[in-house]
Design an enzyme around this catalytic site. Sequence first.
Site, short mmCIF file in Angstrom:
data_model
loop_
_atom_site.label_atom_id
_atom_site.label_comp_id
_atom_site.label_asym_id
_atom_site.label_seq_id
_atom_site.Cartn_x
_atom_site.Cartn_y
_atom_site.Cartn_z
N SER A 73 -137.66 -39.86 0.54
CA SER A 73 -137.57 -41.01 1.44
C SER A 73 -138.73 -41.95 1.13
O SER A 73 -139.78 -41.52 0.64
CB SER A 73 -137.69 -40.54 2.89
N TYR A 123 -141.81 -35.91 9.61
CA TYR A 123 -140.80 -36.27 8.60
C TYR A 123 -141.49 -36.81 7.34
O TYR A 123 -141.17 -36.42 6.21
CB TYR A 123 -139.84 -37.31 9.19
N1 LIG Z 1 -130.16 -42.02 6.32
C1 LIG Z 1 -131.37 -42.46 6.06
O1 LIG Z 1 -131.85 -43.44 6.67
C2 LIG Z 1 -132.19 -41.78 5.00
C3 LIG Z 1 -133.24 -42.49 4.41
C4 LIG Z 1 -134.00 -41.86 3.43
C5 LIG Z 1 -133.71 -40.56 3.05
N2 LIG Z 1 -132.69 -39.89 3.67
C6 LIG Z 1 -132.43 -38.50 3.26
O2 LIG Z 1 -131.10 -38.41 2.78
C7 LIG Z 1 -130.65 -37.05 2.94
C8 LIG Z 1 -129.24 -37.05 3.54
O3 LIG Z 1 -129.32 -37.51 4.87
P1 LIG Z 1 -128.15 -38.33 5.58
O4 LIG Z 1 -128.67 -39.67 5.82
O5 LIG Z 1 -126.88 -38.16 4.86
O6 LIG Z 1 -128.10 -37.57 6.99
P2 LIG Z 1 -126.90 -36.86 7.76
O7 LIG Z 1 -125.69 -37.68 7.73
O8 LIG Z 1 -127.45 -36.44 9.08
O9 LIG Z 1 -126.64 -35.55 6.87
C9 LIG Z 1 -127.57 -34.49 6.81
C10 LIG Z 1 -126.94 -33.33 6.08
O10 LIG Z 1 -127.91 -32.25 6.02
C11 LIG Z 1 -127.26 -31.06 6.49
N3 LIG Z 1 -128.21 -30.15 7.11
C12 LIG Z 1 -129.07 -30.42 8.12
N4 LIG Z 1 -129.73 -29.31 8.48
C13 LIG Z 1 -129.26 -28.30 7.66
C14 LIG Z 1 -129.54 -26.92 7.55
N5 LIG Z 1 -130.44 -26.30 8.34
N6 LIG Z 1 -128.87 -26.20 6.61
C15 LIG Z 1 -127.95 -26.80 5.82
N7 LIG Z 1 -127.64 -28.10 5.88
C16 LIG Z 1 -128.28 -28.85 6.80
C17 LIG Z 1 -126.24 -31.55 7.49
O11 LIG Z 1 -125.27 -30.54 7.68
P3 LIG Z 1 -124.39 -30.43 9.04
O12 LIG Z 1 -124.14 -31.85 9.49
O13 LIG Z 1 -123.16 -29.76 8.57
O14 LIG Z 1 -125.22 -29.70 10.00
C18 LIG Z 1 -125.70 -32.78 6.78
O15 LIG Z 1 -124.76 -32.41 5.81
C19 LIG Z 1 -131.70 -36.35 3.81
O16 LIG Z 1 -132.54 -35.58 2.98
C20 LIG Z 1 -132.48 -37.51 4.41
O17 LIG Z 1 -133.80 -37.17 4.76
C21 LIG Z 1 -131.91 -40.47 4.61
#
Ligand SMILES: NC(=O)c1ccc[n+]([C@@H]2O[C@H](COP(=O)([O-])OP(=O)(O)OC[C@H]3O[C@@H](n4cnc5c(N)ncnc54)[C@H](OP(=O)(O)O)[C@@H]3O)[C@@H](O)[C@H]2O)c1
Length: 264
Positions: free
Chosen positions: A136, A149
């Site tokens: 991030s 975070y």
């Molecule tokens: N969205 C943003 O603004 C942003 C910005 C920068 C970086 N990121 C990074 O991008 C990545 C993807 O995030 P996203 O935005 O797609 O968020 P999201 O829609 O909330 O998806 C998060 C994913 O992680 C899985 N997960 C969470 N806890 C877990 C656990 N204990 N074991 C296995 N799987 C787990 C969730 O699974 P379930 O839903 O099935 O529980 C879901 O598939 C993350 O690393 C996040 O930090 C996001």
Amino acid sequence: MQLNQTRILLTGASGGLGCALAHELAVAGAALLLTGRDPVQLARLNLPAKTDYQLLQTDLTTSDGIENTVQAARNFGANVLINNAGVGGFGLFAEQEWQDVERILATNLAAPLRLTQALLPWLNKQPEAAIVNVGSTFGSVPFAGFAAYSTAKAGLRAFSQALRRELADTSVHVIHVAPRAIDTPINSPVVRALNTALGSGMDTPETVARLIVEMLNNNTPERHIGFPERLFAWLNGFAPGLVDQGLRGKLSTIKQHATHLRTE
Ligand SMILES: NC(=O)c1ccc[n+]([C@@H]2O[C@H](COP(=O)([O-])OP(=O)(O)OC[C@H]3O[C@@H](n4cnc5c(N)ncnc54)[C@H](OP(=O)(O)O)[C@@H]3O)[C@@H](O)[C@H]2O)c1
């Protein structure tokens, strides 16, 4: 890497970015082992008809979850690991429950390290392999309201660099990508309101997924997504005092939004 010859373990495939990544990778011809905790969300992934894929329900913060995932990845013949699963963590550090801090560190930092370590002997045996860590902007520009975070993502960034240097004489590439805000469910309504108030840019998951696929294709080791985020990441590296000053001006807005958390 030739994506139509890769077999990829993608964590967090049930989430916003994971779903978009699964689609982009499937279109590029990769075979996919897709993991998440929510079986309903996983089953909703609507991939192109010819995609070679398997689904795996697993919680990566547990020992069993890591072991099952590694076993499934070996059976699948994975040669790429994408550490994408993560949880958000907005809130003033003094007000956050310790359980929440632990969950943020366990999911965003310990789990990818543990999974990588457990799978590395297998990846080292492959003719060509890659590990992609989804970090991030906050890993390079630690942000008020996101202390735990930011800590986890800064750790993931350091881990990626250290491992890349350690594996420089092997056929395992280590890629680290640092997106800015993405339009996915990880961002709660309060975080979305904060982003709007701060004027922070937000990308679609499809845009970020395409950039990650491009990085894998070209073996690009590092990328910060978005401007001015890339500039702030660079600035924080050599003049963090300037970033301190810039963020000081945003602090009252951040604190106001953190207050809404208490009433949510
Ligand atoms: N969205 C943003 O603004 C942003 C910005 C920068 C970086 N990121 C990074 O991008 C990545 C993807 O995030 P996203 O935005 O797609 O968020 P999201 O829609 O909330 O998806 C998060 C994913 O992680 C899985 N997960 C969470 N806890 C877990 C656990 N204990 N074991 C296995 N799987 C787990 C969730 O699974 P379930 O839903 O099935 O529980 C879901 O598939 C993350 O690393 C996040 O930090 C996001």
